[in-house]
Design a protein around this motif. Structure first.
Motif, mmCIF file in Angstrom:
data_model
loop_
_atom_site.group_PDB
_atom_site.id
_atom_site.type_symbol
_atom_site.label_atom_id
_atom_site.label_comp_id
_atom_site.label_asym_id
_atom_site.label_seq_id
_atom_site.Cartn_x
_atom_site.Cartn_y
_atom_site.Cartn_z
ATOM 1 N N ALA A 297 0.860 -1.179 0.000
ATOM 2 C CA ALA A 297 0.000 0.000 0.000
ATOM 3 C C ALA A 297 0.897 1.230 0.000
ATOM 4 O O ALA A 297 1.827 1.339 0.787
ATOM 5 N N THR A 298 0.622 2.128 -0.931
ATOM 6 C CA THR A 298 1.475 3.295 -1.139
ATOM 7 C C THR A 298 0.631 4.552 -1.175
ATOM 8 O O THR A 298 -0.428 4.575 -1.801
ATOM 9 N N GLY A 299 1.109 5.581 -0.530
ATOM 10 C CA GLY A 299 0.477 6.893 -0.616
ATOM 11 C C GLY A 299 1.243 7.734 -1.621
ATOM 12 O O GLY A 299 2.462 7.849 -1.529
ATOM 13 N N LEU A 300 0.559 8.281 -2.608
ATOM 14 C CA LEU A 300 1.174 9.158 -3.606
ATOM 15 C C LEU A 300 0.614 10.558 -3.425
ATOM 16 O O LEU A 300 -0.595 10.732 -3.243
ATOM 17 N N GLN A 301 1.503 11.552 -3.496
ATOM 18 C CA GLN A 301 1.061 12.929 -3.349
ATOM 19 C C GLN A 301 1.747 13.811 -4.380
ATOM 20 O O GLN A 301 2.967 13.784 -4.533
ATOM 21 N N TRP A 302 0.926 14.578 -5.078
ATOM 22 C CA TRP A 302 1.408 15.604 -6.007
ATOM 23 C C TRP A 302 1.142 16.940 -5.334
ATOM 24 O O TRP A 302 0.005 17.259 -4.984
ATOM 25 N N ASP A 303 2.166 17.746 -5.113
ATOM 26 C CA ASP A 303 2.002 19.020 -4.415
ATOM 27 C C ASP A 303 1.989 20.212 -5.362
ATOM 28 O O ASP A 303 2.032 21.361 -4.929
ATOM 29 N N GLY A 304 1.931 19.950 -6.654
ATOM 30 C CA GLY A 304 1.949 21.023 -7.635
ATOM 31 C C GLY A 304 3.305 21.189 -8.295
ATOM 32 O O GLY A 304 3.421 21.797 -9.343
ATOM 33 N N SER A 305 4.341 20.644 -7.668
ATOM 34 C CA SER A 305 5.677 20.759 -8.259
ATOM 35 C C SER A 305 6.421 19.431 -8.306
ATOM 36 O O SER A 305 7.410 19.314 -9.017
ATOM 37 N N GLY A 306 5.969 18.445 -7.576
ATOM 38 C CA GLY A 306 6.656 17.153 -7.587
ATOM 39 C C GLY A 306 5.878 16.084 -6.841
ATOM 40 O O GLY A 306 4.901 16.363 -6.140
ATOM 41 N N TRP A 307 6.324 14.836 -7.022
ATOM 42 C CA TRP A 307 5.676 13.682 -6.418
ATOM 43 C C TRP A 307 6.434 13.236 -5.184
ATOM 44 O O TRP A 307 7.662 13.241 -5.157
ATOM 45 N N THR A 308 5.693 12.810 -4.174
ATOM 46 C CA THR A 308 6.267 12.123 -3.024
ATOM 47 C C THR A 308 5.456 10.860 -2.809
ATOM 48 O O THR A 308 4.280 10.782 -3.182
ATOM 49 N N PHE A 309 6.101 9.860 -2.221
ATOM 50 C CA PHE A 309 5.389 8.629 -1.903
ATOM 51 C C PHE A 309 5.773 8.166 -0.511
ATOM 52 O O PHE A 309 6.797 8.571 0.043
ATOM 53 N N ARG A 310 4.934 7.308 0.033
ATOM 54 C CA ARG A 310 5.150 6.792 1.374
ATOM 55 C C ARG A 310 4.561 5.396 1.477
ATOM 56 O O ARG A 310 3.475 5.146 0.940
ATOM 57 N N ASP A 311 5.260 4.494 2.124
ATOM 58 C CA ASP A 311 4.700 3.168 2.398
ATOM 59 C C ASP A 311 3.636 3.318 3.467
ATOM 60 O O ASP A 311 3.929 3.762 4.580
ATOM 61 N N LEU A 312 2.411 2.954 3.156
ATOM 62 C CA LEU A 312 1.326 3.097 4.124
ATOM 63 C C LEU A 312 1.335 1.976 5.155
ATOM 64 O O LEU A 312 0.718 2.105 6.198
ATOM 65 N N GLY A 313 2.025 0.889 4.865
ATOM 66 C CA GLY A 313 2.106 -0.220 5.813
ATOM 67 C C GLY A 313 3.013 0.086 6.989
ATOM 68 O O GLY A 313 2.943 -0.555 8.027
ATOM 69 N N ARG A 314 3.887 1.074 6.831
ATOM 70 C CA ARG A 314 4.815 1.459 7.896
ATOM 71 C C ARG A 314 4.486 2.885 8.320
ATOM 72 O O ARG A 314 4.690 3.825 7.566
ATOM 73 N N SER A 315 4.024 3.055 9.518
ATOM 74 C CA SER A 315 3.621 4.385 9.970
ATOM 75 C C SER A 315 4.818 5.302 10.198
ATOM 76 O O SER A 315 4.690 6.515 10.174
ATOM 77 N N SER A 316 6.004 4.739 10.404
ATOM 78 C CA SER A 316 7.174 5.559 10.688
ATOM 79 C C SER A 316 7.910 6.004 9.424
ATOM 80 O O SER A 316 8.893 6.721 9.520
#
Length: 161
Positions: free
Chosen positions: A70-89
């Motif tokens: 499970a992955t969180g993807l975020q576009w902030d208007g200038s670039g992409w970031t991602f985060r593993d949703l399975g690991r809260s840290s």
């Protein structure tokens, strides 16, 4: 040109992706087994061993592609970031997102990021419309938004480069 508004989605396991990986892996293994069984006698033991090892490689690759975190993807208007949703840290990591395959209601994305050590990391992210109906249009807009190349002069600059 206007920029795209921010977009945040959570990518969960994809049934379409898992089914496709299983079908492709099964077809690959079937063709390798058929080759081993039907190869003319002129092909030596080394060729049969190589094809058998290829079969194990297909199984290993298929198993690794089935594990979609499970992955969180975020576009902030200038670039992409991602985060593993399975690991809260896990802290968000910046990366470049590219479209590898677009089937309308299904996207296969390739996310390339660099760790603090400078090592490049590639992650394949299958995203399907099901479950993301509200965010789907804005997500596709953000994915397809053209990125200006870094360090280029402005488009109004008439000087040759």
């Amino acid at each position: 040109m206007r920029g795209s508004p921010s977009c945040v989605i959570a990518v969960r396991r994809s049934g379409v992706w898992r089914c496709t990986v299983c079908v492709v892996a099964a077809a690959s293994l079937a063709s390798l087994v058929a080759w081993v069984l039907l190869a003319p006698a002129g092909h030596g033991l080394a060729a049969r061993i190589a094809v058998t090892l290829d079969g194990f490689a297909v199984l290993a690759l298929g198993a690794s592609l089935l594990r979609v975190q499970a992955t969180g993807l975020q576009w902030d208007g200038s670039g992409w970031t991602f985060r593993d949703l399975g690991r809260s840290s896990t802290a968000p990591v910046a990366g470049e997102l590219e479209i590898a395959l677009d089937l309308g209601a299904f996207l296969l994305l390739r996310l390339t990021s660099r760790a603090d050590s400078g090592r490049r990391s590639i992650r394949w992210i299958p995203v399907e419309r099901r479950g993301l109906e509200r965010e789907w249009h804005s997500f596709r807009c953000a994915v397809y938004l053209p990125r200006p190349a870094a360090g280029l002069a402005s488009a109004a600059d008439p000087r040759p480069h």
